[in-house]
Structures are given as C-alpha cells and as structure tokens.
Design a protein around this motif. Structure first.
Motif, PDB file in Angstrom:
ATOM      1  N   CYS A 285      55.856   2.912  -9.556  1.00 31.64           N
ATOM      2  CA  CYS A 285      55.249   2.201  -9.671  1.00 31.64           C
ATOM      3  C   CYS A 285      53.747   2.400  -9.320  1.00 31.64           C
ATOM      4  O   CYS A 285      53.169   3.225  -8.497  1.00 31.64           O
ATOM      5  N   ARG A 287      52.343   1.463  -6.495  1.00 34.43           N
ATOM      6  CA  ARG A 287      51.692   2.020  -4.744  1.00 34.43           C
ATOM      7  C   ARG A 287      52.284   3.403  -5.149  1.00 34.43           C
ATOM      8  O   ARG A 287      52.209   3.633  -3.680  1.00 34.43           O
ATOM      9  N   CYS A 288      53.315   3.824  -5.913  1.00 33.19           N
ATOM     10  CA  CYS A 288      53.571   5.770  -5.714  1.00 33.19           C
ATOM     11  C   CYS A 288      52.201   6.239  -6.045  1.00 33.19           C
ATOM     12  O   CYS A 288      52.171   6.598  -5.412  1.00 33.19           O
ATOM     13  N   CYS A 359      57.817   5.568  -0.751  1.00 32.81           N
ATOM     14  CA  CYS A 359      57.074   4.867  -1.758  1.00 32.81           C
ATOM     15  C   CYS A 359      57.881   3.175  -0.359  1.00 32.81           C
ATOM     16  O   CYS A 359      58.888   3.030  -0.655  1.00 32.81           O
ATOM     17  N   CYS A 362      59.737   1.055  -4.209  1.00 33.08           N
ATOM     18  CA  CYS A 362      60.240   1.684  -4.869  1.00 33.08           C
ATOM     19  C   CYS A 362      60.748   2.838  -4.836  1.00 33.08           C
ATOM     20  O   CYS A 362      61.960   4.061  -5.231  1.00 33.08           O
TER      21      CYS A 362
HETATM   22 ZN   LIG Z   1      56.630   3.005  -5.951  1.00 35.75          ZN
END
Ligand SMILES: [Zn+2]
Length: 386
Positions: A285, A287-288, A359, A362
């Motif tokens: 995602c 944010r990863c 993360c 996710c």
């Molecule tokens: Zn993520």
C-alpha cells in the motif's frame, strides 16, 4: 498457364441484396468467417460462426452437405472469399462470397443481430474497443458498468477523467473543492478559459458530458476527510489518486485498504513523475512505500512548485491505462511496481516495491479494525506537519 499444379478457381461473388433474397427464399447455409468477438458484436441472423483459422476443423459440422448452396461473409469480403476458395478445394460445390461483407450489408440497411446491452450509437462509438479481442463487447459493457472515483480534478485528474470518459466508464465520481484558476490551464485540460472561477467538478462535468453522454458524473464539491471518505469511496470500484497533499493521500490509503478498493496513485513534480497501483493485500500500500510523510516544509505541492504541463497528461493517462486494465481484468497492473518517468531524458525506470510486513495498515500485525472504528482515522494534518 503452365507450371501450376492447380488452377485457382473463380469464386462467385454476390451482392448483399442478392444474399438477402436467397436467404429469404431458404435452403441456404450461411457461414460467418470472422473471429468470435466480431461475431458477438453483430452478425447476420442465420450466420454460423466458423473462424478462418478453424475452417478445416469446423466446417463439416456447420455445413454438412457439400452440395447445398452456401454463402460466406466476413467484415468486408476478403476473408470470406479466401474461405470460399478453401471450401471449394474441400469439395463444396455451390459456394458464394458476399461482396463487401457485413459492412456493405449494414450500409444497405439490412438487419443484423447486434450485441445485447449496447445501442447502435454505442456500438459505433466504442467500435475501436470492441474490435480488440481483449476488450470485445463484453469488456466494453464492463467499462460502461464501472464506477471510478477521481480524487482531484487537477493536473492528474483532468486528463485521466477525459480519457476514462471517452473510454465509456459509466460512472465517474469527482472529488474536488477547488475552483478553476487561470494558472491551472497550462495542464488541466478538462477546464478552459471561460470557466475560470467555476467549481472544478462542475467544469469537469461540462467537458465530460459534451464528450460522452454515456457517462454519469457524480460531483463531490468537498475535500476528502475522515468524516466523509468511507461514504464516498464505498460506491466505487477503482480510485484514481490525484491528490495534491499528503494528508489526503494517507487518509485515502488507509480508507481504501480498509474497504479493499484498488487505488491508482501518481504524482508529478517539475520534470518527474511516478505511478503505482495499490491493490490491498495483493501488493504494497502507499504506507508500505512511504511509512511517514516528509516534514511539511519539504512536502512538494504543485501550487508552490513548477511542473511541466505535459507531465500531468503523461502520468494521468498512465493512471487511466491502469484503471482500464483493472476494470477489464487484462494485462499486468503496476501492482508491486513503482514506475518513474523522467521527462527531460524521456526515461522510464521501474522499481520493485514490496509489502512491508510491519506496515501499520496492511502489515501482518496491523490491528483489525472493528466496524465501529472503521470511519476513525488519525489526524493526518498533524501527522503530516510533524
Ligand atoms: Zn501497507
């Protein structure tokens, strides 16, 4: 002529109106020598499909009587002529090819059986799509039934919206709380000079409706925030992220992972662009890739920085390409891949990106969000200015 082992036989060619007369009189076997997707789009009522590549294997089943009158047609008359030659060589005694094919047939106002679910106007408008075996009528109907949300009707959203509308995406939602500014027009091609001052969603709707009446535009004259995002996202299949600020990007990411909605995300700055497709739990995602936003003073924003106008078009259309593939279920979306474009050198670079097991959204240890907490998000404004 000497030398040939076989003299090429002359094939009888008949006009569509003659074929129509024979068909009405009866006793005719009618063979459609095109590809299945063409047949699906529109065919003559009694036509039996035998694609050119399968003629030898399938003709006996479609036309068992070699002495029966047999008429062949294709799109414009070439493939059916060749197929008629092949059939004659196989021992068929009474074959004819319809000159001009189904195109001439239709030009003469003769009836066809057309694909269900599409009007004659739509069959014409989307013919270059439906001619692609990977799309076909079935694919076009998927596009017409798809709901795509554009976050931002700015640099990226403008070109993406125009091409998605042209492609026949049936519902386009547009979230933007801005009005058209003269400084937008260098890249935001969905707007124009007369519409300076008009809300961007409204300006975009006018352009889309003029381009394609099949598209239903849903305007959200607001800024995505924690209180409205789930409700807005819920109705859509795919989201195009053209947000110009980090709080919205993080909020959009977290909400889309919770709702398991794919997001096609791109950004542009000066001569550089990047794009990736985030499909929750299939790939990383946002944010990863970017666990925390940069400090506010380093966060780029197009209003304060320059950008080459065509960057918006280039990256916005790559986003539209991703959306079409996701809706059609074809090709390889940019899942787990970050594509960088550098305009001055005209260079694309692809980076592999992986899910981060740590993360917070996710990852493996990411907390399950109970239904009651689904609409609660961190304060991204604070988070982003830290
Ligand atoms: Zn993520």
């Amino acid at each position: 002529m000497a030398g040939g082992t076989q003299v090429k036989s002359q094939i009888e060619e008949i006009e569509p109106f003659e074929a129509a007369q024979e068909l009405e009189d009866g006793g005719v076997v009618l063979i459609d020598t095109r590809e299945p997707h063409e047949f699906q789009e529109a065919h003559l009522e009694e036509g039996k499909l035998v694609p050119p590549g399968l003629l030898r294997d399938e003709i006996a089943a479609a036309a068992p009587d070699k002495s029966a009158r047999t008429i062949l047609y294709c799109r414009s008359g070439n493939r059916s002529y060749t197929a008629a030659e092949e059939m004659q060589a196989l021992g068929y005694e009474n074959v004819a090819s319809m000159a001009g094919g189904i195109l001439a047939w239709q030009e003469q106002g003769l009836p066809v059986v057309a694909a269900e679910g599409m009007s004659p106007e739509q069959r014409e408008r989307y013919s270059r799509h439906t001619l692609l075996p990977e799309v076909g009528v079935e694919g076009q109907l998927k596009l017409l039934n798809a709901k795509v949300l554009l976050v931002g009707a700015g640099g990226l959203g403008a070109p993406a919206a125009l091409y998605l509308a042209a492609a026949g995406i049936g519902t386009l939602g547009i979230v933007d709380d801005d009005a058209v500014d003269a400084s937008n027009l260098q890249r935001q091609v969905i707007h124009n000079t007369e519409r300076v001052g008009m809300p961007k969603t409204e300006s975009a709707r006018h352009s889309i409706e003029a381009l394609n009446p099949d598209v239903d535009v849903v305007e959200y004259r607001t800024r995505l925030d924690a209180s409205n995002i789930l409700e807005i996202l819920e109705d859509f299949d795919v989201i195009v992220d053209g947000a110009d600020n980090f709080p919205t990007r993080y909020l959009l990411n977290d909400a889309s992972v919770r709702l398991r909605k794919p997001v096609v995300s791109a950004s542009i700055l000066s001569f550089d662009g990047q794009i990736s497709t985030f499909v929750p739990y299939e790939g990383p995602c946002y944010r990863c890739l970017y666990p925390t936003p940069p400090p506010a003073e380093l966060a780029p924003s197009c209003s304060a920085n320059g950008v080459l106008g065509v960057m918006a078009g280039t990256m916005g259309l790559l986003q539209a390409n991703e959306v079409l593939k996701l809706v059609l279920g074809i090709g390889e979306p940019l899942v787990g891949r970050l594509l960088l474009f550098e305009a001055l050198g005209t260079r694309f670079t692809e980076l592999k990106v992986r899910r981060d097991p740590g993360c917070p959204i996710c990852g493996e240890d990411a907390p399950e969000i109970p239904q009651s907490e689904l609409g609660k998000f961190p304060d991204y404004e604070l988070f982003c200015s830290r």
